[in-house]
Design an enzyme around this catalytic site. Structure first.
Site, PDB file in Angstrom:
ATOM      1  CD  GLU A 249      40.407  33.346  35.706  1.00  0.00           C
ATOM      2  OE1 GLU A 249      40.189  34.321  36.454  1.00  0.00           O
ATOM      3  OE2 GLU A 249      40.102  33.337  34.499  1.00  0.00           O
TER       4      GLU A 249
ATOM      5  CD1 TRP B  14      42.070  36.951  34.487  1.00  0.00           C
ATOM      6  CD2 TRP B  14      41.877  39.141  34.918  1.00  0.00           C
ATOM      7  NE1 TRP B  14      41.385  37.531  33.448  1.00  0.00           N
ATOM      8  CE2 TRP B  14      41.245  38.871  33.695  1.00  0.00           C
ATOM      9  CE3 TRP B  14      41.904  40.446  35.390  1.00  0.00           C
ATOM     10  CZ2 TRP B  14      40.631  39.874  32.932  1.00  0.00           C
ATOM     11  CZ3 TRP B  14      41.289  41.454  34.644  1.00  0.00           C
ATOM     12  CH2 TRP B  14      40.664  41.163  33.432  1.00  0.00           C
TER      13      TRP B  14
ATOM     14  CD1 TRP C 157      29.820  58.069  42.392  1.00  0.00           C
ATOM     15  CD2 TRP C 157      28.902  56.068  42.024  1.00  0.00           C
ATOM     16  NE1 TRP C 157      30.787  57.269  41.823  1.00  0.00           N
ATOM     17  CE2 TRP C 157      30.253  56.037  41.589  1.00  0.00           C
ATOM     18  CE3 TRP C 157      28.129  54.919  41.873  1.00  0.00           C
ATOM     19  CZ2 TRP C 157      30.831  54.907  41.032  1.00  0.00           C
ATOM     20  CZ3 TRP C 157      28.713  53.790  41.319  1.00  0.00           C
ATOM     21  CH2 TRP C 157      30.040  53.788  40.902  1.00  0.00           C
TER      22      TRP C 157
ATOM     23  CG  ASN D 239      35.338  35.582  39.721  1.00  0.00           C
ATOM     24  OD1 ASN D 239      35.704  36.650  40.200  1.00  0.00           O
ATOM     25  ND2 ASN D 239      35.215  35.377  38.424  1.00  0.00           N
TER      26      ASN D 239
ATOM     27  CD1 TRP E   8      33.924  52.712  42.050  1.00  0.00           C
ATOM     28  CD2 TRP E   8      35.328  51.697  43.470  1.00  0.00           C
ATOM     29  NE1 TRP E   8      35.123  53.382  42.006  1.00  0.00           N
ATOM     30  CE2 TRP E   8      36.007  52.790  42.871  1.00  0.00           C
ATOM     31  CE3 TRP E   8      36.020  50.916  44.385  1.00  0.00           C
ATOM     32  CZ2 TRP E   8      37.332  53.123  43.158  1.00  0.00           C
ATOM     33  CZ3 TRP E   8      37.340  51.235  44.682  1.00  0.00           C
ATOM     34  CH2 TRP E   8      37.974  52.329  44.082  1.00  0.00           C
TER      35      TRP E   8
ATOM     36  CD1 TRP F 142      35.409  45.307  45.293  1.00  0.00           C
ATOM     37  CD2 TRP F 142      33.421  46.162  44.692  1.00  0.00           C
ATOM     38  NE1 TRP F 142      34.434  44.676  46.023  1.00  0.00           N
ATOM     39  CE2 TRP F 142      33.217  45.185  45.681  1.00  0.00           C
ATOM     40  CE3 TRP F 142      32.312  46.830  44.171  1.00  0.00           C
ATOM     41  CZ2 TRP F 142      31.941  44.856  46.153  1.00  0.00           C
ATOM     42  CZ3 TRP F 142      31.044  46.506  44.636  1.00  0.00           C
ATOM     43  CH2 TRP F 142      30.875  45.529  45.606  1.00  0.00           C
TER      44      TRP F 142
END
Ligand code: FAD
Length: 469
Positions: free
Chosen positions: A275, A278, A306, A342, A360, A383
């Site tokens: 993680e 990440w 959208w 998360n 987003w 996002w």
């Protein structure tokens, strides 16, 4: 006597701070400086929750410096002008800082470094925020990675964990005329929505070290499974500490390595380090694709249909009143604590971008203002990944169903009950779809769903099919 200025930014710690350590080693005295210049980070000026954290983190750093005979010099205004003024008044001949990777900051820092060097100042920057500089890990053809797994495989193989640099005991500081007080920066919110924050958070280097110790003593053993369960304290909650540099990823990696030496359960160490990986990947992406805080990484999404901006729906999402329990619980956790688990971040982001088909960026901006760990690299990556427009994105047809996700990851409904007390009376069977019991729903005062999940999912699938190829 030689003096160096250490320009603190988001490296608000004394231990394992390479810029600070170099200044202490190479100079007789050090000015620990913080310059408040949020406009220089535009368009992503720190949000309200970040400012709350920053206030307390600066206070903690100042206290730590005072214990060692120095103090934090606080200034505000243009960074270059401020540095030039202080160089003159303190007769310092060096400025050291630790690097940041947001596009606006990279541009500013490069300009400042050039100006200072042209004036004969020893201006030097260091890596304190990442295990690897974003340019150090490259594909076989020397390009950036867009997929996490090969990125991390390469980075992990190259990782050399080193012992953290220790904090100095005494810090000699020259005479410097008083700057601003912390209160003069007016970082705390005028409308006090932050009343719960103190219950949950302890900004500062000591708070960071304690959070890591607590995590390594218990939750890490079961991290791989528990990290997905929002009702449990299964994760480290280090994200705001890492963001503000109150702890370095190398200190974290070192602590993980120490677990094995101390014969502790190390089962969670590798999944946890992944993680942290990440976080490295997010910075790698932001560095190589600096347009992505505003623009889709995948240009196909520039044509995504959208829905029209829907102020009412957005407001209900922000305030946790969509009528979808796991989504609303997450949005209320965020509002009350400045944090969201998360798994739930993924669910609320998916709900906004897929079921409500709102861009987003609307979600990224709300998170930016309300998260204490708001981080341009991680937030952009999170996002865009969820919306499907980013690196390593899930296939378009995988749309999270917030009911089944709730039933899977919050099986007994404890997380929902904690944040939405009106739903306390619902059984585990009904809590993720309270509309199945219309009488109880009416009595609870909790709203009916803002959209029909099945039909909005079908519309999202049709829209995603248009841009998938
Ligand atoms: P742990 O599980 O204990 O993880 C340890 C550390 O690893 C974290 O502190 C964080 O630095 C890093 N990390 C964990 N997961 C991720 C991830 N998916 N991507 C990048 N780094 C990760 N994280 C932020 O720090 N700031 C943000 O602004 C942010 N915005 C997000 C927005 C969305 C839509 C999504 C889906 C995720 C976002 N994340 C963000 C990533 C992640 O949710 C948080 O880092 C994590 O929940 C923090 O809790 P923790 O420290 O207990 O995590």
């Amino acid at each position: 006597m030689s003096t160096a200025i250490v320009w603190f930014r988001r490296d608000l710690r004394l231990a394992d701070n390479p810029a600070f350590a170099a200044a202490m080693k190479e100079h007789d005295a050090v000015v620990a400086l913080y310059i408040h210049a949020p406009d220089e980070e535009a368009p992503w000026r720190p949000g309200s929750a970040s400012h709350w954290w920053l206030h307390h983190s600066l206070a903690a750093l100042d206290a730590d410096l005072r214990k060692r005979g120095a103090r934090l010099q606080i200034e505000q205004g243009a960074s270059l002008d401020t540095l030039q003024r202080l160089l003159k008044s303190t007769r310092a001949d060096a400025v050291y800082w630790n690097r940041l990777y947001e596009p606006a900051v990279i541009e500013r820092d490069a300009r400042i470094k050039q100006h200072l060097r042209d004036a004969g100042v020893d201006a030097r920057s260091f890596n304190a925020a990442l295990l690897f500089e974003p340019w150090e890990i490259a594909t076989g053809s020397d390009g950036p990675y867009r997929v996490f797994t090969p990125f991390w495989r390469k980075a992990r193989a190259r990782l050399e964990v080193r012992p953290p640099l220790s904090a100095p005991r005494r810090i000699p500081m020259p005479e410097v005329s008083a700057g601003y007080s912390l209160d003069e920066l007016a970082l705390l919110p005028t409308i006090r929505w932050d009343s719960e924050f103190h219950q949950v958070w302890h900004p500062g280097e000591a708070g960071a070290a304690k959070a890591l110790r607590t995590f390594c003593k218990g939750p890490i053993a079961d991290y791989a499974a528990a990290r997905d369960m929002p009702a449990q304290e299964g994760t480290s909650r280090l994200s705001p500490h890492l963001h503000f540099g109150e702890i370095s990823p190398m200190q974290v990696a070192w602590a993980l390595q120490e677990l094995a030496t101390n014969a502790q359960d190390t089962a969670g160490a590798e999944p946890y380090l992944r993680e942290i990986g990440w976080r490295e990947f997010s910075h790698h992406l932001l560095f190589h694709f600096p347009q992505t805080p505003q623009k889709n990484l995948n240009p196909r999404f520039d044509h995504f249909p959208w829905a029209a901006d829907d102020e009412v729906a957005l407001r209900r999402w922000q305030r946790g009143r969509t009528g979808i329990p796991i989504v609303d619980a997450g949005m209320r956790e965020l509002w009350e604590t400045g944090y969201m688990h998360n798994r739930v971040r993924m669910l609320v982001a998916s709900f906004l971008t897929k079921h409500l088909r709102q861009h987003w960026l609307h979600g990224a901006r709300w998170f930016w203002d309300t998260l204490v760990d708001a981080d341009l690299a991680n937030n952009t990556q999170g996002w865009q990944w969820t919306a499907g427009s980013g690196a390593d994105a899930a296939p378009y047809f995988r749309i999270f169903n917030p009911v089944t996700q709730g039933e899977r990851f919050d099986k007994n409904g404890d997380y929902v009950r904690r944040w939405i007390p009106n739903l306390r009376e619902f059984s585990a069977k009904d809590i993720h779809q309270p509309w199945r019991n219309p009488d109880a729903l009416r009595r609870s005062g909790y709203p009916a769903p803002i959209v029909d999940l099945a039909s909005s999912r079908a519309q999202a699938l049709a829209a995603y099919r248009e841009v998938s190829g």
